[in-house]
Design an enzyme around this catalytic site. Structure first.
Site, PDB file in Angstrom:
ATOM      1  N   CYS A 108      -0.435   2.954  -1.095  1.00 47.72           N
ATOM      2  CA  CYS A 108       0.965   3.145  -0.744  1.00 47.72           C
ATOM      3  C   CYS A 108       1.845   2.082  -1.377  1.00 47.72           C
ATOM      4  CB  CYS A 108       1.162   3.188   0.768  1.00 47.72           C
ATOM      5  SG  CYS A 108       0.674   1.729   1.688  1.00 47.72           S
ATOM      6  N   CYS A 109       3.146   2.385  -1.429  1.00 49.56           N
ATOM      7  CA  CYS A 109       4.142   1.483  -1.981  1.00 49.56           C
ATOM      8  C   CYS A 109       3.867   1.229  -3.467  1.00 49.56           C
ATOM      9  CB  CYS A 109       4.179   0.195  -1.162  1.00 49.56           C
ATOM     10  SG  CYS A 109       5.656  -0.813  -1.436  1.00 49.56           S
ATOM     11  N   ILE A 110       3.714  -0.011  -3.892  1.00 51.49           N
ATOM     12  CA  ILE A 110       3.499  -0.354  -5.290  1.00 51.49           C
ATOM     13  C   ILE A 110       2.032  -0.218  -5.705  1.00 51.49           C
ATOM     14  CG2 ILE A 110       3.110  -2.818  -4.852  1.00 51.49           C
ATOM     15  CD1 ILE A 110       5.115  -1.372  -7.818  1.00 51.49           C
TER      16      ILE A 110
END
Length: 271
Positions: free
Chosen positions: A176-178
């Site tokens: 998730c995210c980066i």
């Protein structure tokens, strides 16, 4: 103000039972003391951390959301982190590097894991059904050099090994995210999302990451954080991703998106 009482006095005020439990837990027993209660056997999921703190390690809200949703899904969790120095230390109150400080990724990650953590070198596919990587800049600084080198980044060799081993074994990988940049770099042709490809007035401040993902040879899929489009599932590669804090939105949307990612990872394990 009057000085605080010594720790022993503070513990004693809580009752002898607590004192006894704490003394038995340390040293060497903190991991057991902080571990969750045993439950019926579900999917065995490894969670890989990258430190403690959004700007130089794991995003703590994302890690907590992952752990809550795994717990709700009946998973058996073990946390890992590479035993390496952090790229640098950020003073989160100022958003600036603390030049005189140095920290270890495994030691800092243990804060989130409540002491129950192992070196990433010990993580094997034989002992787990899936692996999940929360976000935070640590994924781009400590698990890889993406924050500095972009598409030309290098991935920590243990992280690369884990991603390749789980992919080869046909076991699901959640990011998730980066952190989807890790899969984009290591798993050629993987489909991932970091949300939108345009900043849209600051709603997606890290939208440029999508372009880098394409340059790495992966396919970027535009996704929302809101309830309609929570996570992207690459069924061929068993890679599940969600934007999380790549978007400026309400915290509960982040939590729900991570929940969708975790739910799909657990579904792909078949357990």
């Amino acid at each position: 103000p009057p000085p605080l009482p010594p720790p022993s006095a503070m513990l004693a005020s809580r009752g002898p039972a607590l004192c006894t439990a704490l003394r038995r837990a340390a040293p060497g027993g903190l991991a057991a003391f902080h571990s969750s209660a045993r439950r019926c056997r579900g999917a065995r999921v490894a969670v890989v951390l990258s430190g403690c703190g959004v700007y130089d390690g794991t995003e703590i809200h994302e890690a907590s959301a992952v752990l809550v949703h795994l717990s709700r899904g009946g998973a058996e969790v073990q946390m890992y982190a590479p035993d390496v120095p952090q790229m640098h230390v950020i003073d989160h109150s100022k958003g600036q590097p603390a030049e005189a400080e140095s920290r270890n990724v495994l030691v800092e990650s243990a804060r989130i894991a409540r002491g129950k953590i192992a070196s990433l070198a010990q993580l094997t596919t034989a002992n787990h059904d899936a692996v999940i990587f929360p976000g935070g800049f640590g994924a781009a600084k400590n698990l890889s050099t993406f924050a500095v080198d972009g598409k030309d980044c290098k991935v920590n060799r243990e992280v690369e090994r884990v991603l390749k081993d789980f992919h080869k074994a046909g076991k699901p990988i959640g990011l998730c995210c980066i952190s989807p940049v890790l899969a984009a770099k290591v798993l050629s042709g993987a489909e991932v999302t970091v949300g939108h490809e345009e900043e849209e007035g600051g709603k997606w401040p890290y939208a440029g990451t999508a372009g880098a993902i394409k340059e790495l040879g992966a396919k970027h899929c535009v996704k929302e954080v809101t309830i309609s489009f929570l996570a992207h599932v690459d069924t061929k590669n068993k890679v599940v991703t969600t934007p999380a804090f790549m978007c400026e939105t309400a915290l509960h949307h982040i939590f729900d998106g991570i929940g969708a990612m975790v739910k799909n990872v657990l579904k792909l394990t078949g357990k």
